[in-house]
Design an enzyme around this catalytic site. Structure first.
Site, PDB file in Angstrom:
ATOM      1  N   CYS A 158       0.833  -1.189   0.000  1.00 16.02           N
ATOM      2  CA  CYS A 158       0.000   0.000   0.000  1.00 16.02           C
ATOM      3  C   CYS A 158       0.884   1.261   0.000  1.00 16.02           C
ATOM      4  O   CYS A 158       1.601   1.483  -0.958  1.00 16.02           O
ATOM      5  CB  CYS A 158      -0.999  -0.025   1.158  1.00 16.02           C
ATOM      6  SG  CYS A 158      -2.372   1.153   0.953  1.00 16.02           S
ATOM      7  N   HIS A 171      -3.687  -5.041  -0.195  1.00 15.62           N
ATOM      8  CA  HIS A 171      -3.253  -5.536   1.120  1.00 15.62           C
ATOM      9  C   HIS A 171      -3.232  -7.060   1.122  1.00 15.62           C
ATOM     10  O   HIS A 171      -4.284  -7.696   1.296  1.00 15.62           O
ATOM     11  CB  HIS A 171      -4.194  -5.029   2.217  1.00 15.62           C
ATOM     12  CG  HIS A 171      -4.047  -3.578   2.515  1.00 15.62           C
ATOM     13  ND1 HIS A 171      -3.151  -3.097   3.448  1.00 15.62           N
ATOM     14  CD2 HIS A 171      -4.668  -2.494   1.985  1.00 15.62           C
ATOM     15  CE1 HIS A 171      -3.240  -1.786   3.498  1.00 15.62           C
ATOM     16  NE2 HIS A 171      -4.141  -1.388   2.613  1.00 15.62           N
ATOM     17  N   GLU A 186      -2.303  -8.990   3.429  1.00 12.66           N
ATOM     18  CA  GLU A 186      -2.709  -9.489   4.748  1.00 12.66           C
ATOM     19  C   GLU A 186      -4.226  -9.515   4.911  1.00 12.66           C
ATOM     20  O   GLU A 186      -4.742 -10.154   5.839  1.00 12.66           O
ATOM     21  CB  GLU A 186      -2.069  -8.645   5.857  1.00 12.66           C
ATOM     22  CG  GLU A 186      -2.660  -7.274   6.104  1.00 12.66           C
ATOM     23  CD  GLU A 186      -2.210  -6.201   5.125  1.00 12.66           C
ATOM     24  OE1 GLU A 186      -2.535  -5.025   5.372  1.00 12.66           O
ATOM     25  OE2 GLU A 186      -1.537  -6.528   4.118  1.00 12.66           O
TER      26      GLU A 186
END
Length: 206
Positions: free
Chosen positions: A85, A186, A188
């Site tokens: 990001c 992202h 994650e």
């Protein structure tokens, strides 16, 4: 011997989620750190980021020796690097959020405000979107990833773009050169797709 992954803590990232995702992807030793010496000794480096470009670059630069360490270890030393990001956006030459600000300058380009051409494509770009590789790369595969951003990386050269997404027009999903890769989404938060990318990063030998 297990490799050490340096996850840089400069007050601008969802560190717990990223660290947990790295462990789920197979990492054994994840050092969440604001110490340039720890980063220097690590085998791989990951730079997360949430927030405004200028604030994040300022926070990173405020850590004694960190920018110098990153230039030495990543840009010059060839150590595997992943930016997430805003961590990806900081790889650019400059960013236009809240004025014009210098980035790390590793990949030529400017971080600009999203300006979708379709009314239905709202800003911020939030939620799931397709990731479409633009050329073969060990880390990139097609799939769906989770985004949350209002600015995007406008790369000077198409050769540095690894993948795109469509949000009222094509936007850069990933950039890369040599040992450096950055993703706008992202991993994650991207479930199986994101964990698979992190696993490939842990295995990557650029």
């Amino acid at each position: 011997m297990a490799e050490t992954i340096a996850l840089i803590d400069y007050g601008a990232g969802n560190l717990r989620s990223v660290a947990n995702a790295l462990h789920a992807a197979g990492a054994r030793d994840v050092a969440v750190t604001a110490d340039a010496d720890v980063v220097r000794k690590a085998d791989r480096i990951l730079l997360p980021g949430v927030g405004a470009f200028a604030h994040c670059m300022s926070a990173l630069s405020a850590i004694p020796g960190m920018v110098e360490c990153l230039n030495e270890q990543v840009r010059d030393g060839g150590k595997p690097f992943l930016g997430i990001c805003v961590g990806m956006q900081l790889m650019a030459t400059q960013g236009e959020e809240h004025g014009l600000h210098d980035g790390l300058g590793w990949i030529a380009g400017t971080v600009k405000a999203l300006q979708p051409t379709e009314p239905a494509a709202r800003v911020p770009h939030m939620g799931w979107n397709d990731v479409v590789p633009t050329r073969p790369h060990p880390l990139m595969q097609a799939g769906e990833a989770y985004y949350l951003h209002s600015y995007h990386f406008a790369a000077d050269s198409a050769d540095d773009v690894l993948a795109t997404s469509d949000h009222g027009g094509a936007i850069v999903a990933a950039v890369g050169r040599a040992n450096m890769v950055g993703v706008q989404f992202h991993p994650e938060k991207s479930q199986g797709f994101g964990l698979a990318l992190l696993t490939r990063f842990l295995d990557w030998r650029p």
